[in-house]
Design a protein around this motif. Structure first.
Motif, PDB file in Angstrom:
ATOM      1  N   ARG A   1       1.258  -1.221  -0.231  1.00  0.00           N
ATOM      2  CA  ARG A   1       0.008   0.283  -0.363  1.00  0.00           C
ATOM      3  C   ARG A   1       1.179   1.430   0.270  1.00  0.00           C
ATOM      4  NH1 ARG A   1      -2.900  -0.137   4.575  1.00  0.00           N
ATOM      5  NH2 ARG A   1      -1.597   1.156   5.362  1.00  0.00           N
ATOM      6  N   ASP A   2       0.793   1.384  -0.861  1.00  0.00           N
ATOM      7  CA  ASP A   2       1.572   3.590  -0.567  1.00  0.00           C
ATOM      8  C   ASP A   2       1.421   4.415   0.502  1.00  0.00           C
ATOM      9  OD1 ASP A   2       1.990   4.689  -3.333  1.00  0.00           O
ATOM     10  OD2 ASP A   2      -0.343   4.151  -4.088  1.00  0.00           O
ATOM     11  N   TYR A   3       2.877   4.787   1.167  1.00  0.00           N
ATOM     12  CA  TYR A   3       2.687   5.149   2.467  1.00  0.00           C
ATOM     13  C   TYR A   3       1.464   6.489   2.913  1.00  0.00           C
ATOM     14  CZ  TYR A   3       5.146   6.316   6.935  1.00  0.00           C
ATOM     15  OH  TYR A   3       5.882   6.600   7.774  1.00  0.00           O
ATOM     16  N   PHE A   4       1.337   6.805   1.466  1.00  0.00           N
ATOM     17  CA  PHE A   4       0.371   7.924   2.051  1.00  0.00           C
ATOM     18  C   PHE A   4      -0.991   7.612   1.683  1.00  0.00           C
ATOM     19  CE2 PHE A   4       4.680  10.032   2.997  1.00  0.00           C
ATOM     20  CZ  PHE A   4       4.327  10.671   3.984  1.00  0.00           C
ATOM     21  N   ALA A   5      -1.580   5.970   1.430  1.00  0.00           N
ATOM     22  CA  ALA A   5      -2.719   5.946   0.473  1.00  0.00           C
ATOM     23  C   ALA A   5      -4.129   6.775   1.341  1.00  0.00           C
ATOM     24  CB  ALA A   5      -2.734   4.979   0.540  1.00  0.00           C
ATOM     25  N   PRO A   6      -4.575   7.675   0.389  1.00  0.00           N
ATOM     26  CA  PRO A   6      -5.563   8.012   1.317  1.00  0.00           C
ATOM     27  C   PRO A   6      -6.815   6.761   2.053  1.00  0.00           C
ATOM     28  CG  PRO A   6      -5.789   8.222  -1.187  1.00  0.00           C
ATOM     29  CD  PRO A   6      -4.419   7.848  -0.943  1.00  0.00           C
ATOM     30  N   SER A   7      -6.507   5.975   1.451  1.00  0.00           N
ATOM     31  CA  SER A   7      -7.685   4.872   2.096  1.00  0.00           C
ATOM     32  C   SER A   7      -7.012   3.904   3.129  1.00  0.00           C
ATOM     33  CB  SER A   7      -8.542   4.510   1.277  1.00  0.00           C
ATOM     34  OG  SER A   7      -9.250   3.343   2.263  1.00  0.00           O
ATOM     35  N   ARG A   8      -6.573   3.321   4.130  1.00  0.00           N
ATOM     36  CA  ARG A   8      -6.319   2.067   4.285  1.00  0.00           C
ATOM     37  C   ARG A   8      -6.288   1.293   3.559  1.00  0.00           C
ATOM     38  NH1 ARG A   8      -5.569   4.890   9.465  1.00  0.00           N
ATOM     39  NH2 ARG A   8      -6.857   3.306  10.604  1.00  0.00           N
ATOM     40  N   ASP A   9      -7.675   0.812   2.812  1.00  0.00           N
ATOM     41  CA  ASP A   9      -8.742  -0.938   2.717  1.00  0.00           C
ATOM     42  C   ASP A   9      -7.715  -0.732   1.536  1.00  0.00           C
ATOM     43  OD1 ASP A   9      -9.781  -0.642   4.961  1.00  0.00           O
ATOM     44  OD2 ASP A   9     -11.228   0.541   3.906  1.00  0.00           O
ATOM     45  N   THR A  10      -7.217   0.156   0.568  1.00  0.00           N
ATOM     46  CA  THR A  10      -6.854  -0.306  -0.452  1.00  0.00           C
ATOM     47  C   THR A  10      -4.926  -1.044  -0.563  1.00  0.00           C
ATOM     48  OG1 THR A  10      -5.417   1.597  -0.728  1.00  0.00           O
ATOM     49  CG2 THR A  10      -7.166   1.724  -1.905  1.00  0.00           C
ATOM     50  N   HIS A  11      -4.551  -1.520  -1.911  1.00  0.00           N
ATOM     51  CA  HIS A  11      -3.505  -1.959  -1.322  1.00  0.00           C
ATOM     52  C   HIS A  11      -3.266  -2.702  -2.939  1.00  0.00           C
ATOM     53  CE1 HIS A  11      -6.112  -5.946  -0.296  1.00  0.00           C
ATOM     54  NE2 HIS A  11      -5.499  -6.153  -0.924  1.00  0.00           N
ATOM     55  N   GLU A  12      -1.961  -2.923  -3.780  1.00  0.00           N
ATOM     56  CA  GLU A  12      -1.402  -3.656  -4.433  1.00  0.00           C
ATOM     57  C   GLU A  12      -0.982  -5.110  -4.467  1.00  0.00           C
ATOM     58  OE1 GLU A  12       0.426  -0.227  -6.974  1.00  0.00           O
ATOM     59  OE2 GLU A  12       0.301   0.875  -4.892  1.00  0.00           O
ATOM     60  N   THR A  13      -0.112  -5.808  -6.057  1.00  0.00           N
ATOM     61  CA  THR A  13       0.942  -6.907  -5.997  1.00  0.00           C
ATOM     62  C   THR A  13       2.105  -5.947  -6.198  1.00  0.00           C
ATOM     63  OG1 THR A  13       0.635  -6.472  -8.087  1.00  0.00           O
ATOM     64  CG2 THR A  13      -0.897  -8.250  -7.200  1.00  0.00           C
ATOM     65  N   LEU A  14       2.939  -6.557  -5.653  1.00  0.00           N
ATOM     66  CA  LEU A  14       4.543  -6.224  -5.921  1.00  0.00           C
ATOM     67  C   LEU A  14       4.645  -5.851  -7.365  1.00  0.00           C
ATOM     68  CD1 LEU A  14       6.472  -8.515  -3.827  1.00  0.00           C
ATOM     69  CD2 LEU A  14       6.232  -6.324  -3.327  1.00  0.00           C
ATOM     70  N   GLU A  15       4.369  -7.013  -7.433  1.00  0.00           N
ATOM     71  CA  GLU A  15       4.582  -6.393  -9.818  1.00  0.00           C
ATOM     72  C   GLU A  15       3.807  -5.185  -9.814  1.00  0.00           C
ATOM     73  OE1 GLU A  15       4.318 -10.894  -9.751  1.00  0.00           O
ATOM     74  OE2 GLU A  15       3.114  -9.139  -8.289  1.00  0.00           O
ATOM     75  N   ASP A  16       3.005  -4.754  -9.947  1.00  0.00           N
ATOM     76  CA  ASP A  16       2.414  -2.944 -10.144  1.00  0.00           C
ATOM     77  C   ASP A  16       2.834  -2.179  -9.260  1.00  0.00           C
ATOM     78  OD1 ASP A  16       0.240  -3.918 -11.560  1.00  0.00           O
ATOM     79  OD2 ASP A  16      -1.122  -4.252  -9.637  1.00  0.00           O
ATOM     80  N   ALA A  17       3.209  -2.106  -7.846  1.00  0.00           N
ATOM     81  CA  ALA A  17       3.938  -1.803  -6.827  1.00  0.00           C
ATOM     82  C   ALA A  17       5.055  -1.078  -7.532  1.00  0.00           C
ATOM     83  CB  ALA A  17       4.045  -1.261  -5.509  1.00  0.00           C
ATOM     84  N   PHE A  18       6.366  -2.168  -7.966  1.00  0.00           N
ATOM     85  CA  PHE A  18       7.712  -1.878  -8.081  1.00  0.00           C
ATOM     86  C   PHE A  18       7.542  -2.017  -9.913  1.00  0.00           C
ATOM     87  CE2 PHE A  18       7.226  -3.519  -4.175  1.00  0.00           C
ATOM     88  CZ  PHE A  18       8.389  -2.549  -3.426  1.00  0.00           C
ATOM     89  N   SER A  19       6.414  -1.561 -10.442  1.00  0.00           N
ATOM     90  CA  SER A  19       6.647  -1.546 -12.479  1.00  0.00           C
ATOM     91  C   SER A  19       7.344  -0.622 -12.949  1.00  0.00           C
ATOM     92  CB  SER A  19       5.431  -1.790 -13.103  1.00  0.00           C
ATOM     93  OG  SER A  19       4.600  -0.384 -12.753  1.00  0.00           O
ATOM     94  N   SER A  20       7.990  -0.861 -13.288  1.00  0.00           N
ATOM     95  CA  SER A  20       9.068  -0.205 -15.038  1.00  0.00           C
ATOM     96  C   SER A  20       9.023   1.575 -14.905  1.00  0.00           C
ATOM     97  CB  SER A  20       9.169  -0.205 -15.636  1.00  0.00           C
ATOM     98  OG  SER A  20       8.153  -0.594 -16.912  1.00  0.00           O
ATOM     99  N   ILE A  21       7.343   1.751 -14.747  1.00  0.00           N
ATOM    100  CA  ILE A  21       6.341   3.091 -14.756  1.00  0.00           C
ATOM    101  C   ILE A  21       6.193   3.576 -13.154  1.00  0.00           C
ATOM    102  CG2 ILE A  21       5.999   1.835 -16.613  1.00  0.00           C
ATOM    103  CD1 ILE A  21       3.101   1.949 -15.611  1.00  0.00           C
ATOM    104  N   VAL A  22       7.165   3.192 -12.497  1.00  0.00           N
ATOM    105  CA  VAL A  22       6.392   4.012 -11.443  1.00  0.00           C
ATOM    106  C   VAL A  22       7.939   4.141 -10.299  1.00  0.00           C
ATOM    107  CG1 VAL A  22       3.904   3.266 -10.709  1.00  0.00           C
ATOM    108  CG2 VAL A  22       5.760   1.921 -10.080  1.00  0.00           C
ATOM    109  N   GLY A  23       7.834   4.425  -9.176  1.00  0.00           N
ATOM    110  CA  GLY A  23       8.858   4.593  -8.549  1.00  0.00           C
ATOM    111  C   GLY A  23       9.654   6.346  -8.895  1.00  0.00           C
TER     112      GLY A  23
END
Length: 282
Positions: A126-148
């Motif tokens: 989950r994003d450290y400053f996510a507006p909702s603590r109920d949201t989450h994503e996978t490793l592949e999405d979080a560390f994809s080549s289009i973010v960071g």
């Protein structure tokens, strides 16, 4: 007659360390990370670890990870109450500083926890400053080549984020009366000026490259302003806003962690002390 001891409730238990081991195992299996630098001590003001990847253009992308057993309220509250002055208000101030229309403006700072469902133990992000603590994503999405974060974004983010942990207010916040997009980095007081001294220590944190198994070095600089007697004074820091410099911002200065930008290194390397370009004046 029933035996009251014949049935026992089995509880699935895991720990924050379990999440860390699972993270390494999954990242190695999926080939996600280029380098990983675990942090402790003063350097842990940044987070539990720094992750470096490369995007499709072979440019470095940076991430900060804070590990938790899970992403429930207990782990979140311990993070907020133990690491931010003002606790929830301090966290909210930092969140507002790094948000754009309610969403995190920087993609690459995460909580990583785990969940156990249907006999399956898996990581969630989950994003450290996510507006909702109920949201989450996978490793592949979080560390994809289009973010960071780019190295420039990362250097500035680390500086601003750690200053929020020690002062409840960074030099770019809108509520400081001196915020604005022109602020690029804080300018520390001159050593010895007004009885102040700047203590600077460049640490080359060991990072591990999973591709070639080499241990490489990653630069983090800690800067502490003191009154010359070991105390921590209220210090007026005036950033360069491209104009008259503003009136300055008074904060209680402890330790600021900065990431000096490095030159493009050889593949699999991160930096060498001779290549550092410091972003903070002192």
């Amino acid at each position: 007659m029933k035996n009251s001891n014949s049935a026992t409730k089995q509880e699935v238990v895991w720990f924050e360390k379990t999440v860390e081991y699972k993270f390494i195992a999954d990242c190695l299996e999926k080939g996600i990370i280029k380098s990983i630098a675990p942090l402790d001590g003063i350097q842990e003001r940044v987070g539990d670890t720094i992750i470096v990847t490369k995007d499709s253009l072979k440019n470095y992308r940076f991430y900060i990870v804070e590990f938790k057993k899970d992403l429930g309220s207990k782990g979140f509250n311990s993070e907020v109450n133990n690491k931010f002055l003002g606790k929830v208000s301090g966290y909210n101030a930092a969140r507002d500083c790094f948000s754009d229309e309610g969403k995190p403006s920087i993609k690459g700072h995460y909580f990583v926890g785990a969940q156990y469902e249907d006999s399956n133990f898996q990581l969630i992000v989950r994003d450290y400053f996510a507006p909702s603590r109920d949201t989450h994503e996978t490793l592949e999405d979080a560390f994809s080549s289009i973010v960071g974060m780019t190295q420039e974004q990362f250097a500035l983010y680390v500086n601003r984020f750690t200053s929020h942990k020690t002062s409840q207010k960074c030099y770019k916040c809108s509520d400081s009366d001196n915020g604005g997009d022109k602020a690029t980095s804080p300018a520390g007081p001159n050593p010895g000026g007004n009885g102040l001294s700047v203590e600077k220590h460049i640490s080359m944190v060991v990072a591990i490259n999973p591709d070639n198994k080499e241990c490489i070095t990653f630069p983090l600089t800690s800067v502490q302003v003191t009154d010359g007697l070991g105390g921590l004074p209220e210090v007026n820091i005036s950033p360069d806003f491209g104009g008259d410099g503003g009136a300055g911002i008074v904060i209680k200065t402890e330790i600021i962690i900065v990431h000096p930008i490095y030159m493009e290194p050889e593949p699999g390397e991160l930096s060498h002390p001779d290549d550092l370009e410091e972003e903070i004046a002192g």
